[in-house]
Scaffold this motif. Structure first.
Motif, PDB file in Angstrom:
ATOM      1  N   ASN A   1      33.770   7.329  79.093  1.00 25.59           N
ATOM      2  CA  ASN A   1      34.646   7.035  78.016  1.00 25.59           C
ATOM      3  C   ASN A   1      33.838   7.382  76.682  1.00 25.59           C
ATOM      4  OD1 ASN A   1      36.580   5.780  79.561  1.00 25.59           O
ATOM      5  ND2 ASN A   1      35.440   3.844  79.420  1.00 25.59           N
ATOM      6  N   LEU A   2      32.711   8.066  76.891  1.00 23.96           N
ATOM      7  CA  LEU A   2      31.903   8.433  75.759  1.00 23.96           C
ATOM      8  C   LEU A   2      31.893  10.082  75.598  1.00 23.96           C
ATOM      9  CD1 LEU A   2      28.697   6.412  76.126  1.00 23.96           C
ATOM     10  CD2 LEU A   2      30.622   5.785  74.920  1.00 23.96           C
ATOM     11  N   THR A   3      32.857  10.686  76.314  1.00 24.07           N
ATOM     12  CA  THR A   3      33.107  11.868  76.065  1.00 24.07           C
ATOM     13  C   THR A   3      33.585  12.407  74.628  1.00 24.07           C
ATOM     14  OG1 THR A   3      33.873  12.227  78.216  1.00 24.07           O
ATOM     15  CG2 THR A   3      34.347  14.148  76.630  1.00 24.07           C
ATOM     16  N   GLY A   4      32.713  13.377  74.218  1.00 21.98           N
ATOM     17  CA  GLY A   4      33.154  13.716  73.022  1.00 21.98           C
ATOM     18  C   GLY A   4      31.961  13.165  71.608  1.00 21.98           C
ATOM     19  N   ASN A   5      31.141  12.339  72.089  1.00 22.61           N
ATOM     20  CA  ASN A   5      30.297  11.363  71.306  1.00 22.61           C
ATOM     21  C   ASN A   5      28.858  11.829  71.793  1.00 22.61           C
ATOM     22  OD1 ASN A   5      28.880   9.981  69.459  1.00 22.61           O
ATOM     23  ND2 ASN A   5      30.454   8.229  69.905  1.00 22.61           N
ATOM     24  N   PRO A   6      28.125  12.836  71.755  1.00 26.46           N
ATOM     25  CA  PRO A   6      26.900  13.025  72.186  1.00 26.46           C
ATOM     26  C   PRO A   6      25.864  12.132  71.744  1.00 26.46           C
ATOM     27  CG  PRO A   6      27.979  15.012  71.168  1.00 26.46           C
ATOM     28  CD  PRO A   6      28.972  13.744  70.658  1.00 26.46           C
ATOM     29  N   ALA A   7      26.060  11.433  70.711  1.00 26.91           N
ATOM     30  CA  ALA A   7      24.995  10.496  70.336  1.00 26.91           C
ATOM     31  C   ALA A   7      25.104   9.346  71.149  1.00 26.91           C
ATOM     32  CB  ALA A   7      25.091  10.317  68.755  1.00 26.91           C
TER      33      ALA A   7
END
Length: 631
Positions: free
Chosen positions: A55-61
């Motif tokens: 679900n964190l795809t697109g949020n590298p940090a």
């Protein structure tokens, strides 16, 4: 199901600002082991576990923070497990992933053959890349290992009946056989290089595919052995009946034979492979002053040819059939090799007094003597084919042109004479010198001679015309060489002069010797000139700047032999030493053989070295080999 789906769908809980440990997820996970499973073997991966990481795809940090929080909760054993799991996933074989052309370009920067050998053991793909012939061709160029025609064929051209019969299949055109054979090679075998720019177009001959890798292996092994190694194949000791009769005056060396001329009128033939004395040629009535060895095989070079590509100088001689075969007279007369296939009309002479043949199946020996004659011998049988008369005094020097049955001799009668040694006739006399002709050299169809009249002359061997008279020396000339458009000469005045063969102008006067300049080798390929004098000095000069590169105190007395290539300089002297130096920097490498009373001649070629000296009152001929052992 993806890895993200298997991990779960929950956001990580940010640690509170207190030292208390962060809360843990309430569900079992391979990334969040509880205390009951810590320090135990990891459980099998459960694909049904949902993943919050996905679900964190697109949020590298956030993804990085998620992973950091997991790693902080792992024990050392678990961290080691993660490291062992991740490390193979991060490994990349760059050479395998790159296009072959780029991979070879990178490998071409590796100049250590041992590194390449180790790289070939990494995997099959690396082995295939390292085995590419273009790569080893580059390495040969790096180490200045230059393969000649014999190296590229493995045997001499047209050395047996099968070769002639093979060429007969292509008809009477003297050019088509070579081109057709080369095209046949393309159809039968792939290019020598799989990826590099080198292709079978560069092969001169159709019957053998040349391997630069194998050639480099032999040349590199020979180089290492010459530095520290080598062994004596044979050492021949001959008693000296009289002070002068056992003196060795001349030597010729190729990959098959070592031919030695002596002041007692004999010629000894040794095998360059085994070192065994094969035969002694007897016939001259007085001492032999010069020998020249014509290698078997070869091809017709440029010159005076009839419509069949055959020298149109005389009728076939009346000699036994076996000797006609040895001379190649009864062979097909259509073997002139065109320049487009590799013919070279300006090839310089060989420092070891050998020349490439004209297609004859046997090696031929030419000897010049104090008895005023020139003799032509069949090396295989030892028979004297011709006794050529014409000079009225000692024949002091002799050379044979590459790929043509043309010999040139210089005599104390002040003339040079040109001979057809295949048909046993004299072609012309070259008049001009007014004193003894002491030395001569050939390059293509040009002959340069040095005389006691202090002049050098350049001649056209086909017409007999004197093209240039080189004046400048103040005393007798003892050494001379020609390579392309440059001529070098030395003599009693201790000055080495370099001449432009086209204009006849002296382009440089090189000093440094304090006595007679008796040895000289010129090479425009390496842009070097090496000289040896009676003062024991060896000096190398640059042909670009005409400045001295190295001044070597090589010997305690006169230098009797000198020759160099791109890697080594080998000298012999009257002080009884044979010494090896590095050509580029002049560094001393080693002494060859044990010190003796005097060294008369030294000749080196392709891992074979012949040393002729006087030891314990006897003439000693040592045949050395520096070739690596066959695998």
């Amino acid at each position: 199901m993806t890895l993200d789906e298997r991990v779960g769908s929950f956001m990580p809980i940010v640690s509170p600002p207190t030292p208390a440990p962060s809360p843990r997820p309430s569900f079992p996970s391979p990334f969040y082991p509880d205390s009951s499973t810590r320090n135990t073997s990891p459980s099998p991966y459960d694909p049904s576990i949902p993943s919050e990481f996905s679900n964190l795809t697109g949020n590298p940090a956030s993804r990085k923070q998620y992973l950091v929080s997991i790693l902080h909760e792992c024990s050392p054993a678990e961290l080691r497990f993660i490291s062992q799991t991740i490390t193979p996933m991060l490994k990349r074989d760059v050479l395998t992933e790159l296009p072959a052309e780029l991979a070879l370009h990178i490998l071409a920067y590796v100049d250590d053959p041992r590194t390449l050998a180790r790289a070939s053991q990494v995997c099959k793909r690396w082995h295939d890349l390292v085995s590419d012939d273009w790569l080893w061709k580059v390495l040969c160029d790096t180490y200045s290992f230059r393969a000649d025609t014999e190296d590229k064929t493995g045997t001499k051209v047209l050395e047996d009946d099968e070769s002639w019969d093979e060429m007969d299949k292509f008809g009477s055109n003297p050019i088509d056989p070579w081109l057709t054979a080369r095209d046949r090679l393309k159809r039968q075998e792939p290019s020598v290089s799989h990826w590099g720019p080198y292709s079978s177009d560069e092969l001169l001959l159709p019957r053998t595919q040349f391997s630069h890798q194998e050639y480099f292996r032999r040349a590199y092994g020979t180089m290492l052995n010459l530095r520290k190694g080598g062994s004596i194949l044979r050492a021949h000791r001959m008693p000296i009946p009289t002070p002068d009769s056992g003196v060795i005056t001349s030597v010729a060396l190729d990959t098959e034979w070592v031919v030695v001329g002596l002041a007692n009128s004999k010629i000894h033939m040794f095998s360059a492979i085994t070192g065994v004395l094969s035969r002694t040629l007897v016939g001259h009535e007085q001492g032999v002053w010069a020998v020249n060895l014509v290698c078997r095989g070869g091809y017709w070079g440029r010159g005076e040819m009839d419509e069949d590509g055959y020298p149109d100088d005389a009728d076939d001689p009346v000699v036994p059939a076996g000797l006609k075969t040895a001379l190649g007279i009864d062979r097909p007369r259509r073997m002139r090799r065109p320049a487009s296939v590799g013919g070279d009309s300006s090839k310089p002479s060989d420092i070891c007094c050998t020349s490439e043949g004209w297609g004859q199946p046997n090696s031929i020996i030419v000897s010049a003597s104090c008895d005023k004659t020139l003799r032509v011998w069949d090396a295989r049988s030892g028979h004297c084919i011709y006794v050529l008369r014409g000079h009225t005094a000692t024949v002091r020097c002799a050379r044979v042109l590459h790929n043509r049955p043309i010999a040139v001799t210089g005599s104390r009668d002040s003339t040079l004479r040109v001979w057809n040694i295949q048909k046993g006739v004299m072609l012309r006399v070259l008049h001009g010198h007014t004193a003894s002709v002491r030395c001569l050299d050939v390059c293509g169809n040009k002959v340069v001679s040095g005389s006691y009249d202090t002049t050098c002359r350049i001649w056209d061997v086909d017409t007999g015309e004197c093209l240039r008279v080189l004046r400048g020396h103040s005393h007798q000339i003892y050494s001379i060489a020609i390579d392309g458009n440059l001529v070098a000469s030395g003599g009693m005045d201790t000055i080495v002069r370099v001449w432009d063969a086209t204009t006849g102008n002296c382009v440089a006067q090189l000093t440094g010797h304090t006595a007679l300049v008796c040895q000289l080798q010129l090479s425009t390929t390496t842009s070097l000139l090496a000289t040896g004098g009676s003062d024991g000095r060896v000096i190398t000069f640059s042909l670009r700047s005409f400045s001295a590169l190295q001044r070597l105190a090589a010997h305690d007395s006169s230098v009797t032999s000198l020759q160099f290539d791109a890697n080594f300089l080998i000298t012999g002297g009257n002080d009884g030493r044979v010494r090896v130096f590095e050509t580029q920097n002049g560094m001393y490498v080693r002494d060859l053989s044990e010190r003796c009373e005097s060294v008369w001649k030294v000749a080196y070629k392709k891992g074979t070295c012949a040393i002729m000296c006087k030891r314990a009152g006897k003439t000693v001929i040592e045949i050395w080999t520096f070739k690596p052992k066959e695998r």
